[in-house]
Design an enzyme around this catalytic site. Sequence first.
Site, PDB file in Angstrom:
ATOM      1  CD  GLU A   1      -2.756   4.393   2.111  1.00 25.98           C
ATOM      2  OE1 GLU A   1      -3.979   4.431   2.319  1.00 25.98           O
ATOM      3  OE2 GLU A   1      -2.188   3.569   1.362  1.00 25.98           O
TER       4      GLU A   1
ATOM      5  CB  CYS B   1      -2.725   2.057   5.874  1.00 31.44           C
ATOM      6  SG  CYS B   1      -1.850   1.162   4.562  1.00 31.44           S
TER       7      CYS B   1
ATOM      8  CB  CYS C   1      -6.518  -0.779   4.506  1.00 31.02           C
ATOM      9  SG  CYS C   1      -4.828  -1.031   5.095  1.00 31.02           S
TER      10      CYS C   1
ATOM     11  CG  HIS D   1      -2.022  -1.017   1.104  1.00 30.36           C
ATOM     12  ND1 HIS D   1      -3.098  -1.053   1.963  1.00 30.36           N
ATOM     13  CD2 HIS D   1      -2.214  -2.050   0.231  1.00 30.36           C
ATOM     14  CE1 HIS D   1      -3.905  -2.058   1.628  1.00 30.36           C
ATOM     15  NE2 HIS D   1      -3.377  -2.668   0.583  1.00 30.36           N
TER      16      HIS D   1
END
Length: 463
Positions: free
Chosen positions: A268, A303, A293, A266
């Site tokens: 982030e 995240c 998420c 991801h």
Amino acid sequence: MSSKNITICAENNVDVNLDKLITYLNEKCKSIKFNSLKFTITIDDEVITSPKTSPKSYTNLDKKILEQCKNDFQTLIFTLKRYENNFFWDPYKQYNIISLYNWNSLTKLSMNNGVAYFIAAIVSQDIDIRVRHNETTGCIYDFNWHKPDIDKVMRIGFICPSCLKRIKTKQIEEEKEALLTDLENILNDLSTASKWDKDIIDYWTKKKSSQYFEDIEIKGIERAIELALSCKPEDERPHPKVGAVIIKNNLIVCESYRGEKNPGDHAEYTALIKKSGGIDLRGATLIATLEPCTTRKPDKKPCCQHIVEKGIKKVIIGMLDPNPEIRGKGEIFLQQKEKLIVDRFPYEYASKIVAINKDFIDSQFKKYSTDLMKEGSSKEPPVLTKSMNFESFKEIFEYAKSYNGLRLSHDEAREFSIKWREQFFEKDFNSFKEMFEYAKSYNGMRLSHVEAREFAIKLMEQS
């Protein structure tokens, strides 16, 4: 579907700007039409009587108010006079006299913010009046026994996951579904403005022309959109194109995009953990083109958890996840954190990130539309047979995900995998409780209460 009419009025000594509030509320809400009265409002009583004891404060209202508002969905009348029961408001039919008595001792936030909050509170009761929290959580369904808590609930301003689930489970009609959307929009702006100690009218005025965002934030938003275009999918399926930018001390200190370091990572996570290089991110702003998420595989942190642990002060989100199973959860989780500000991209930038992700959004809508129609499909669901002879949990899961074109969701595939594993795994249980406790803790999967109960019932049926 016609709009519901809400009339808002106030006595002359109440420090609110009704004209601007009504203008912005009408722009924000689709299912509600807000109006004001064009004449002076006066409540004769020195102390407002509760309708539970005597409705005379309401029945003694100016006849012009009663006549003009008799067909309202709700009528809100704001005053500085005190209730005899010391509540903020007590309704009589569709009329609500709302007391802002001693407001400046309860909060330093504007009375305009208070008006927005009480509108949200009254609308929430029309959607669902079954449950009120006795404790102060920041949820719009708090009762607020302790009046100074009004400051906290305006700053948090959200619908808690349990209330949202209760409402959704009730399968509310289309009319109330539209009200719920309007309610969430009001609360999102109210909480953001209040966390900044801003008057909600000032917040709306600046946000409308993107002036609310600092120049560096607009630069970060533009850069995050650019980064999203760099994403490459890790397989043939459509995946979200996500860019992330971290700002601190008026500088972009870190940036990333989905899959930059490893396929599927991801954006982030990559920015916060892999590329931050030991920078102290406390007080920083994270800009993410997709809401962060709240769930990952057991060996990975979501995240949102990284965001909280790093001490991020503000998160600006481009769009919510189109997957209905997780949509909004990241935003709600972050909104619950009292010292964390959550905002959305201005419209002109949000529309860009939606356009970039059109293929992914379309695939999600198609996938979940198919899921909803499975019951009427000619395809049979996966059948559990021991002859499948899987050698690992991962093999079962991958099989379930792609089974016969049904495109099972992650949760459905996981559930199928666990059922297969357990159906052919010898274990004796003496009671339903034993099955349930076993299911709850199965192999680190952290099943929810509902999943564990369902799993235990299946095992009992097979016994």
